[in-house]
Every structure is written in C-alpha cells, then in structure tokens.
Scaffold this motif. Structure first.
Motif, PDB file in Angstrom:
ATOM      1  N   ASP A 195       0.817  -1.260   0.060  1.00  0.00           N
ATOM      2  CA  ASP A 195       0.050  -0.022  -0.032  1.00  0.00           C
ATOM      3  C   ASP A 195       0.771   1.222   0.096  1.00  0.00           C
ATOM      4  O   ASP A 195       0.485   2.215  -0.586  1.00  0.00           O
ATOM      5  CB  ASP A 195      -0.930  -0.121   1.137  1.00  0.00           C
ATOM      6  CG  ASP A 195      -2.010  -0.988   0.937  1.00  0.00           C
ATOM      7  OD1 ASP A 195      -2.375  -1.492  -0.070  1.00  0.00           O
ATOM      8  OD2 ASP A 195      -2.855  -1.097   2.137  1.00  0.00           O
ATOM      9  N   VAL A 196       2.024   1.225   0.731  1.00  0.00           N
ATOM     10  CA  VAL A 196       2.752   2.328   0.757  1.00  0.00           C
ATOM     11  C   VAL A 196       3.336   2.799  -0.729  1.00  0.00           C
ATOM     12  O   VAL A 196       3.251   3.954  -1.121  1.00  0.00           O
ATOM     13  CB  VAL A 196       3.991   2.298   1.554  1.00  0.00           C
ATOM     14  CG1 VAL A 196       4.866   3.463   1.828  1.00  0.00           C
ATOM     15  CG2 VAL A 196       3.428   2.092   3.166  1.00  0.00           C
ATOM     16  N   GLY A 237       0.617   4.476  -2.747  1.00  0.00           N
ATOM     17  CA  GLY A 237       0.029   5.443  -2.031  1.00  0.00           C
ATOM     18  C   GLY A 237      -1.368   5.183  -1.820  1.00  0.00           C
ATOM     19  O   GLY A 237      -2.381   6.132  -1.960  1.00  0.00           O
ATOM     20  N   GLU A 273      -4.978   4.497  -0.194  1.00  0.00           N
ATOM     21  CA  GLU A 273      -5.630   5.227   0.894  1.00  0.00           C
ATOM     22  C   GLU A 273      -7.014   4.726   0.923  1.00  0.00           C
ATOM     23  O   GLU A 273      -7.841   4.747  -0.152  1.00  0.00           O
ATOM     24  CB  GLU A 273      -5.859   6.706   1.084  1.00  0.00           C
ATOM     25  CG  GLU A 273      -4.464   7.541   0.871  1.00  0.00           C
ATOM     26  CD  GLU A 273      -3.782   7.485   2.231  1.00  0.00           C
ATOM     27  OE1 GLU A 273      -4.454   7.085   3.287  1.00  0.00           O
ATOM     28  OE2 GLU A 273      -2.757   7.908   2.602  1.00  0.00           O
ATOM     29  N   VAL A 291      -5.332   5.582  -5.163  1.00  0.00           N
ATOM     30  CA  VAL A 291      -3.960   5.272  -5.296  1.00  0.00           C
ATOM     31  C   VAL A 291      -3.232   6.511  -5.759  1.00  0.00           C
ATOM     32  O   VAL A 291      -3.952   7.364  -6.169  1.00  0.00           O
ATOM     33  CB  VAL A 291      -3.591   4.166  -6.077  1.00  0.00           C
ATOM     34  CG1 VAL A 291      -4.227   2.899  -5.685  1.00  0.00           C
ATOM     35  CG2 VAL A 291      -4.243   4.534  -7.655  1.00  0.00           C
ATOM     36  N   ASP A 292      -2.010   6.849  -5.519  1.00  0.00           N
ATOM     37  CA  ASP A 292      -1.129   7.670  -6.154  1.00  0.00           C
ATOM     38  C   ASP A 292      -0.671   7.331  -7.494  1.00  0.00           C
ATOM     39  O   ASP A 292       0.232   6.148  -7.417  1.00  0.00           O
ATOM     40  CB  ASP A 292      -0.028   7.985  -5.356  1.00  0.00           C
ATOM     41  CG  ASP A 292       1.012   9.029  -5.683  1.00  0.00           C
ATOM     42  OD1 ASP A 292       1.270   9.178  -7.157  1.00  0.00           O
ATOM     43  OD2 ASP A 292       1.583   9.743  -4.944  1.00  0.00           O
ATOM     44  N   LYS A 332       2.980   7.086  -8.241  1.00  0.00           N
ATOM     45  CA  LYS A 332       4.002   6.240  -7.412  1.00  0.00           C
ATOM     46  C   LYS A 332       3.685   4.839  -7.918  1.00  0.00           C
ATOM     47  O   LYS A 332       4.678   3.875  -7.615  1.00  0.00           O
ATOM     48  CB  LYS A 332       3.499   6.494  -5.938  1.00  0.00           C
ATOM     49  CG  LYS A 332       4.185   7.608  -5.174  1.00  0.00           C
ATOM     50  CD  LYS A 332       3.837   7.773  -3.625  1.00  0.00           C
ATOM     51  CE  LYS A 332       4.309   6.751  -2.968  1.00  0.00           C
ATOM     52  NZ  LYS A 332       3.951   6.990  -1.484  1.00  0.00           N
ATOM     53  N   GLU A 375      -3.958  14.500  -1.355  1.00  0.00           N
ATOM     54  CA  GLU A 375      -3.575  15.431  -0.331  1.00  0.00           C
ATOM     55  C   GLU A 375      -4.853  16.639  -0.240  1.00  0.00           C
ATOM     56  O   GLU A 375      -5.708  16.401   0.175  1.00  0.00           O
ATOM     57  CB  GLU A 375      -2.173  15.835  -0.659  1.00  0.00           C
ATOM     58  CG  GLU A 375      -1.049  14.680  -0.684  1.00  0.00           C
ATOM     59  CD  GLU A 375       0.115  15.138  -1.196  1.00  0.00           C
ATOM     60  OE1 GLU A 375       0.279  16.025  -1.657  1.00  0.00           O
ATOM     61  OE2 GLU A 375       1.126  14.161  -0.990  1.00  0.00           O
TER      62      GLU A 375
END
Length: 368
Positions: free
Chosen positions: A100-101, A104, A106, A168-169, A172, A270
C-alpha cells in the motif's frame, strides 16, 4: 545490420509483452514470478506508458451503485458479478504485489453524489445489489449518507457510500510497478512502437520500424491502441479529460466520488482535487486515440467544481491532461488466445487500475 552480439543477446525471448501500462507490466511480473528463468521483454510505444496508466485519476474502485444498476440491465447478473469480483481481486493482487505504501493506497471509501434534479429511482436497488454481492464481500457495501463534505446543498440531495473503495497515487503506483518489474529481470524498451506481428513454425516475429524481436509467445496489452495491430477487434477508444487544482487550504474532502453513472469522477489528492470525465458530453469527439483538450468538457468540469464541489471556496487549476481508455458494448475485458503464439488482454472500460492485475494473471494462465 545487427551484430553477432546483438542477435545473440538482445533479439530472442521466451515472452514478449506489448504495452508497458499496468496490465503489460503486471503480465511481465506474473511471468517472472512463475517462471524466473524465462526471458521476458516489454515493448512500449511511448517514452512513458502511453494511454491511461500514467494519466488516470487514481481510483481503486469497483464502481458506483447507479453504474451497477445500469450494467445489470446491460450484462445480466452473472456477468456483472464476474466483473465486480474481477475488479476486487485485481485490486487485492495489486496491493499485495507492491504494498500500500508503494502505490499510495488510501482507504477513504467511495461516494456517489445524487443530485436533486436527477432520477434516483436506482436507489430502490440498493438492498438487492448488496445482497447480490454478499458472496464477494461478505458484507453490505452500499449505504446512504448525508452531504458532510461541503458540497452545494442546492444541487446535492444525498450520497451513497461504498465502504470497500479507495484511491492510489498513480505516479507512485506506476513507478513502483516499473521498478519492481525491472528488479525481476524483465527488459523494458520504450519508444518501441510495434507495427506488426508475424508467426512462423519456430517463433513469433514482432516487427518495429527498424528492428524485429523474436519470442515463443507474445502478449498484446495495448488497450485503446490495439486496433493498430488488430483492426477488427470489438473495441472503441475513449479520451478522458482530467484537471487538478492547486493546493486548497483546509480541504475537507476525502475519498473518491462519482456522479452521472460514473461519467464524472473526482477525489482528493492530499489537499488538491483531481477531477475527470464528461466524455458523455461529446462522445463523437472523444472517440479518439489522439491526446488533446476538449474545451466544452473542460468548461463543464470547471462549472461543477465552482458550483457543486467547491462552492464558496477559491481554487485554481494547476494541471490539465487527457488519457486514452478502451470501451466495448460488453463491459467484460477481452482476455483471449488469438492463435498458437499470441494472446491479448485489453478493453478495460476505464477500470484498468482495478482490472490490470487480474487480467495479467488470467493471461499468464492462457500462455501456459
């Protein structure tokens, strides 16, 4: 003319994947994870992945309730549930592969905005749709909720919450997938537009303008651009317009949001809003593989931002771009063996983030 060294080390592969989007790279990963000693090459027509993988809005979703009600009429229950499950499995595969990191991820949930002037009779299907999906999620995923995000009360009647959705980002995610693919030993060549594929008894020859590569099996993952190789395929390109705001102080909006059967979609990144869609305003013009702006759609996106999403909140647009997706009358993706040396996995219907990893797993099964 190729040297002996080039011919010996750069031309011949066990598998060639055409397209370095989320599906193509996921196929390459699946192949190397299952067959680590096989040689795998990915060919990408752009310098960056060309299409939608690096240009989408970053939705890790299975779709809105109104979309599900529409798709039930279009596809029938069996195919609809298969599509929902495939999207859900694909998202879990992506998260498991990269973490997940790294992508990105969430889990803010998803919301469908119901407008006061729209026909919301589809809400009558909420309980039955939850019941249909119990076998996939083991819980009710849809529920109604009030407008707690500051959207215009003049326009928004209520929201439908989907608890299993996230975001997601995109940058990334694709950068992490690219790096992971290369860490497995996959070779990726960019600026490599394939012009044709030719089979013979020994191999498939993948032709570019100035060079040809050879492989035992070829996997076509070119999505909206597939007709350049397979002109008769049942697939229609569709361009999606996307805008992003500059940072907005104290932004209260968190989650992914849809309205108009998913034709419009936005989320927070963000403290920005990323907002896309409106293809249904101008289907004929947006039926294209050419990147570019559509001022009619961009004006409508700005209107919704100002009047509905961010009323009484100053904002500025910092980025604008377009991505090219692939659609079909049947919303199931095309995952098929074309002949003894070629398979394809295309037509994601705007859900490539969710479907890409599942399609890849299915394609590797076909490759054998």
């Amino acid at each position: 003319m190729l040297s002996f060294w080039e011919t010996n080390s750069f031309i011949q592969y066990d598998y060639i994947v055409i397209g370095a989007g989320i599906t193509g790279l996921s196929v390459a990963c699946e192949l190397k994870e299952q067959f680590p000693h096989k040689k795998v090459l990915v060919l990408e027509r752009g310098i960056l992945p060309t299409g939608a993988s690096t240009k989408n809005a970053g939705f890790a979703c299975i779709g809105s309730l109104s979309e599900k009600v529409h798709d039930l009429q279009l596809m029938g229950e069996e195919k609809l549930l298969q599509l929902i499950e495939d999207r859900w499995i694909g998202l879990q595969l992506l998260r498991k592969r990269l973490g997940d990191v790294a992508i990105g991820f969430e889990s803010y949930g998803g919301y469908e905005m119901v407008f006061k002037n729209q026909d919301d009779s589809f809400i009558e299907s909420l309980e039955t749709m939850n019941a249909r999906m119990q076998a996939i999620f083991n819980k009710n995923i849809f529920s109604t909720t009030t407008n707690s995000f500051g959207f215009s009360d003049k326009h928004v009647k209520y929201l439908i919450y989907n608890q299993v959705e996230g975001q997601v980002d995109t940058g990334k995610m694709m950068d992490s997938l690219w790096q992971y693919t290369q860490s497995l030993g996959v070779k990726i060549i960019t600026g490599a537009e394939v012009t044709s594929i030719e089979n013979n008894a020994q191999h498939a020859a993948v032709h570019l303008k100035d060079i040809s590569f050879k492989a035992q099996q070829v996997c076509i993952c070119t999505n909206a651009f597939t007709k350049t190789l397979l002109p008769n395929i049942e697939l229609n390109p569709g361009r999606g317009q996307v805008i992003a705001t500059a940072p907005i102080p104290d932004l209260k909006i968190k989650g992914i949001f849809f309205f108009d059967e998913g034709y419009y979609y936005f989320k927070n990144f963000e403290n920005r809003i990323i907002f896309g869609g409106g293809r249904n305003l101008d289907f004929e013009i947006e039926h294209t593989t050419a990147f570019g702006s559509n001022q009619k759609i961009l004006a409508q996106l700005n209107y919704y931002l100002k009047e509905v999403i961010l009323p009484n909140t100053p904002f500025a647009i910092s980025h604008q771009w377009s991505g090219i997706m692939a659609f079909g009358e049947n919303k199931l993706p095309l995952v098929e063996r074309l002949n003894e040396r070629q398979v394809m996995g295309v037509r994601h219907n705007g859900m490539g983030v969710a479907l890409g990893s599942k399609i890849a797993k299915d394609l590797v099964k076909l490759l054998g």
